[in-house]
Design a protein around this motif. Structure first.
Motif, PDB file in Angstrom:
ATOM      1  N   TRP A   1       0.831  -1.228   0.037  1.00 20.08           N
ATOM      2  CA  TRP A   1       0.149  -0.125   0.002  1.00 20.08           C
ATOM      3  C   TRP A   1       0.828   1.181  -0.039  1.00 20.08           C
ATOM      4  O   TRP A   1       0.643   2.101  -0.941  1.00 20.08           O
ATOM      5  N   ALA A   2       1.778   1.230   0.640  1.00 23.67           N
ATOM      6  CA  ALA A   2       2.983   2.513   0.873  1.00 23.67           C
ATOM      7  C   ALA A   2       3.618   2.681  -0.526  1.00 23.67           C
ATOM      8  O   ALA A   2       3.687   3.883  -0.809  1.00 23.67           O
ATOM      9  N   ALA A   3       3.897   1.450  -0.961  1.00 21.09           N
ATOM     10  CA  ALA A   3       4.529   1.550  -2.262  1.00 21.09           C
ATOM     11  C   ALA A   3       3.677   1.657  -3.569  1.00 21.09           C
ATOM     12  O   ALA A   3       4.083   1.548  -4.832  1.00 21.09           O
ATOM     13  N   ASP A   4       2.408   1.747  -3.406  1.00 13.36           N
ATOM     14  CA  ASP A   4       1.434   1.918  -4.363  1.00 13.36           C
ATOM     15  C   ASP A   4       1.322   0.669  -5.325  1.00 13.36           C
ATOM     16  O   ASP A   4       1.286   1.015  -6.488  1.00 13.36           O
ATOM     17  N   VAL A   5       1.470  -0.501  -4.821  1.00 15.47           N
ATOM     18  CA  VAL A   5       1.246  -1.803  -5.521  1.00 15.47           C
ATOM     19  C   VAL A   5       0.032  -2.451  -5.095  1.00 15.47           C
ATOM     20  O   VAL A   5      -0.325  -2.336  -3.891  1.00 15.47           O
ATOM     21  N   PRO A   6      -0.662  -2.682  -5.889  1.00 13.71           N
ATOM     22  CA  PRO A   6      -1.991  -3.458  -5.648  1.00 13.71           C
ATOM     23  C   PRO A   6      -1.908  -4.802  -4.961  1.00 13.71           C
ATOM     24  O   PRO A   6      -1.402  -5.571  -5.455  1.00 13.71           O
TER      25      PRO A   6
END
Length: 171
Positions: free
Chosen positions: A109-114
């Motif tokens: 979530w922090a790395a913007d990965v689903p």
């Protein structure tokens, strides 16, 4: 002489705190690089043999990644230290379920990965059945060979299911 009492000399530490932390960090980096290399090699081999990603991620990588832990559990079981062996096996599974998976979701979530905890019905059903079976097996604190066979058959059934399972296409 001391007479074997508890007031003997303390052993001198080989490493100081900061040197131990340094080596822990160095070894952690090396292990993470080796793990990445292992997963890449397994993915290439799986593509060549047509092994599904779901099987690779739920069966093969955990077996290879936790080989030392599995070996320790087997060694303690062979020495008839079942409580310790079960503690290693069940503790490892609980650690993954309660800490590692949620931490991976937060990191993604922090790395913007689903990445979510939204498991499909097949994965959730397998998890539920395995948790219930293991719970019944360790409930009374005793074991025998038939319980071990049942757990191995359950594991092989789940592995076979993950090998042939294909998620339905999302609408």
């Amino acid at each position: 002489a001391d007479g074997g009492g508890g007031g003997g000399e303390e052993e001198e530490p080989v490493l100081g705190v900061w040197l131990a932390i340094f080596w822990l960090a160095v070894v952690t980096v090396i292990i993470s690089l080796l793990s990445e290399w292992m997963v890449d090699a397994l993915e290439e081999a799986a593509e060549g043999y047509g092994v599904p990603d779901l099987f690779l991620g739920t069966i093969i990588v955990p077996i290879v990644g936790n080989a030392a832990e599995h070996a320790a559990a087997i060694i303690f079981a062979a020495k008839n230290k079942m409580e310790l062996s079960l503690g290693i096996a069940v503790g490892s599974a609980a650690q993954i379920a309660v800490f590692v998976v949620p931490m991976l979701v937060c990191t993604a979530w922090a790395a913007d990965v689903p990445l979510t905890l939204n498991f499909h019905s097949f994965e959730a059903s397998c998890l539920l059945i395995c948790v219930i079976l293991v719970g019944f097996m360790i409930q009374n604190g005793e074991s025998n060979w038939m319980m071990g066979v049942m757990l191995v058959v359950c594991y092989c059934s789940v592995a076979a299911g993950f090998f042939v399972h294909v998620d339905p296409p999302e609408a």
